[in-house]
Design an enzyme around this catalytic site. Structure first.
Site, PDB file in Angstrom:
ATOM      1  N   SER A   1      40.616 134.625 -39.783  1.00 34.88           N
ATOM      2  CA  SER A   1      41.844 134.732 -40.565  1.00 34.88           C
ATOM      3  C   SER A   1      42.403 136.146 -40.608  1.00 34.88           C
ATOM      4  CB  SER A   1      41.608 134.215 -41.980  1.00 34.88           C
ATOM      5  OG  SER A   1      40.524 134.889 -42.591  1.00 34.88           O
TER       6      SER A   1
ATOM      7  N   HIS B   1      43.307 128.341 -39.351  1.00 39.08           N
ATOM      8  CA  HIS B   1      44.362 129.050 -38.611  1.00 39.08           C
ATOM      9  C   HIS B   1      44.527 128.561 -37.175  1.00 39.08           C
ATOM     10  CE1 HIS B   1      44.788 131.982 -41.867  1.00 39.08           C
ATOM     11  NE2 HIS B   1      43.489 131.804 -42.013  1.00 39.08           N
TER      12      HIS B   1
ATOM     13  N   LYS C   1      48.816 126.022 -44.289  1.00 36.80           N
ATOM     14  CA  LYS C   1      49.181 126.996 -43.258  1.00 36.80           C
ATOM     15  C   LYS C   1      50.155 126.349 -42.273  1.00 36.80           C
ATOM     16  CE  LYS C   1      45.525 129.679 -44.850  1.00 36.80           C
ATOM     17  NZ  LYS C   1      44.122 129.695 -45.159  1.00 36.80           N
TER      18      LYS C   1
HETATM   19  C1  LIG Z   1      43.294 129.970 -46.257  1.00 39.17           C
HETATM   20  C2  LIG Z   1      41.908 129.643 -45.868  1.00 39.17           C
HETATM   21  C3  LIG Z   1      41.109 128.832 -46.656  1.00 39.17           C
HETATM   22  C4  LIG Z   1      41.555 128.362 -48.017  1.00 39.17           C
HETATM   23  O1  LIG Z   1      42.472 127.348 -47.908  1.00 39.17           O
HETATM   24  P1  LIG Z   1      43.406 127.027 -49.172  1.00 39.17           P
HETATM   25  O2  LIG Z   1      43.915 125.675 -48.904  1.00 39.17           O
HETATM   26  O3  LIG Z   1      44.458 128.085 -49.163  1.00 39.17           O
HETATM   27  O4  LIG Z   1      42.526 127.104 -50.384  1.00 39.17           O
HETATM   28  C5  LIG Z   1      39.873 128.469 -46.187  1.00 39.17           C
HETATM   29  N1  LIG Z   1      39.416 128.918 -45.007  1.00 39.17           N
HETATM   30  C6  LIG Z   1      40.144 129.754 -44.234  1.00 39.17           C
HETATM   31  C7  LIG Z   1      39.577 130.213 -42.931  1.00 39.17           C
HETATM   32  C8  LIG Z   1      41.401 130.150 -44.642  1.00 39.17           C
HETATM   33  O5  LIG Z   1      42.110 130.979 -43.907  1.00 39.17           O
END
Ligand SMILES: *Cc1c(COP(=O)(O)O)cnc(C)c1O
Length: 398
Positions: free
Chosen positions: A177, A205, A237
């Site tokens: 990330s 991602h 995302k």
């Molecule tokens: C953003 C993210 C999360 C958390 O997801 P949310 O739905 O925002 O709680 C978990 N793992 C990774 C790798 C992330 O980038």
């Protein structure tokens, strides 16, 4: 008696680690309004530009007519709607897994999965740059917890050879990330098979960008349910909505429904969010131009940086961090960019290792090449006024 909270805040401020929220007065998109000011933004995770897509929004509106707004209860009580169920079936088909299970967000999905699968007799092996939610989940599970060197399959193998744990779970981000690089998922899967371990990939991602139809690392590297038994995706995302899912075998999903506490003891996401996500799933799979355009933006940006002598990290994804090193310098650069109408966030410890603070530049399919030109122009001016440390001096994460 005092908790001395001020002291801790002060220390954080002095270290250049203090964080402040920005208040957004517009939808997510290339151009945003923050505190009444217009900015060109390169910091959201809305990679495909679906967070403000009219068809996704229209689905949400229509679904509120059928389902109202709130989920009203947990999935196991009376909060599991037809819309949730249909989305789960479509996510299972999309990922080529037997079943999928919705969670309210990615953080809770990771806590729920790892705690449901592992206990004291078990061991969890995590890439040291994994997302905070995975690391927290590993701690919470009570399993023996080990972090291996970033993307280092040999380091992981040495650790696997020494363990006598009952269950062994290897856990990695698919696309990292804060670095934007991709985990060696094929090698990790082979190693898991050799050591009777399971592989879990959090591809928050990767979904939407990697793979011919946006199926993430699992699709890009052709990993079956057997090779990659625990696949996590988030919906906030590239999907542009909210929530998360776990995809895998029927027995895995049943185990989560019975034992994942962050699934059981929480209200379901609003059903209209599930409906909207069904539409974004279709767009994500079918609109290849979004992935192709992102590829163009990424190559264009990397070439531009090379011409300016700016060293990027080795990433081929929409996450293009510019390593700065020093915490305060990263904040200063982000400030100078914002004075020029460009929004890029400085990422500092504890999100990234000390001394590896960076500007996390992200692209969306909604950006235009002319936006990248404006970013490059601003970076040129700002980089000249704030000297950037050389990548090789400060990198500790890779
Ligand atoms: C953003 C993210 C999360 C958390 O997801 P949310 O739905 O925002 O709680 C978990 N793992 C990774 C790798 C992330 O980038």
């Amino acid at each position: 008696m005092s908790f001395n909270l001020e002291q801790d805040l002060e220390a954080r401020y002095e270290a250049g680690l203090y964080r402040r929220r920005k208040t957004l007065d517009s939808p997510q998109g290339p151009e945003v309004i923050i505190n009444g000011q217009h900015y060109l933004a390169f910091c959201s995770n809305d990679y495909l530009g679906l967070a403000n897509h009219p068809e996704v929004i229209a689905s949400f509106r229509r679904a509120t007519d059928s389902y109202g707004l709130g989920g009203g209860a947990s999935h196991l009580v009376v909060g599991h709607s037809r819309a949730h169920h249909q989305l789960e079936e479509e996510l299972a088909a999309f990922t080529g897994r037997e079943r999928a299970l919705l969670f309210s967000n990615g953080y809770m999905a990771n806590l729920g999965v790892i705690s449901a699968l592992l206990g004291k007799q078990d061991a969890v092996f995590q890439d040291r740059l994994n997302h905070a939610s995975l690391l927290d989940a590993g701690q919470l599970s009570g399993a023996r917890f080990q972090r291996y060197l970033h993307n280092d399959v040999d380091n992981l193998e040495a650790r696997l050879q020494k363990t006598s744990a009952r269950r062994k779970l290897i856990v990695t981000d698919g696309v990292f990330s804060m670095d934007g690089d991709v985990a060696p998922v094929q090698a990790l899967s082979d190693l898991a098979a050799q050591h009777q371990a399971w592989l879990m990939v959090d591809d928050a991602h990767g979904f939407g960008f990697l793979g011919a139809t946006g199926g993430g690392v699992a699709e890009a590297y052709g990993l079956s349910q057997k090779q990659l038994p625990v696949l996590v995706g988030t919906l906030g995302k590239a999907f542009g909505t909210s929530g998360a899912f776990v995809a895998g075998s029927d027995v895995l999903i049943e185990t989560l429904i019975q034992f994942a506490r962050t699934y059981i003891y929480t209200t379901s996401m609003p059903p209209a969010v599930a409906s909207a996500t069904r539409t974004s799933l279709l767009l994500l799979q079918e609109q290849h131009w979004r992935r192709e355009h992102l590829q163009n933006l990424i190559q264009y940006f990397r070439q531009g940086c090379e011409q300016l002598g700016l060293q990027l990290m080795p990433s081929q994804t929409p996450i293009q961090p510019l390593l700065v090193g020093c915490e305060k310098r990263a904040v200063k650069m982000s400030q100078l960019l914002s004075e020029r109408g460009i929004m890029v966030t400085a990422i500092r410890p504890p999100t990234v290792p000390k001394g590896s603070s960076r500007l996390r530049i992200t692209f969306s399919a909604a950006h235009k090449l002319s936006h990248v030109d404006r970013l490059l122009d601003a970076l040129k001016v700002v980089a000249d006024s704030v000297e950037i440390e050389r990548v090789t001096d400060t990198a500790s994460g890779f």
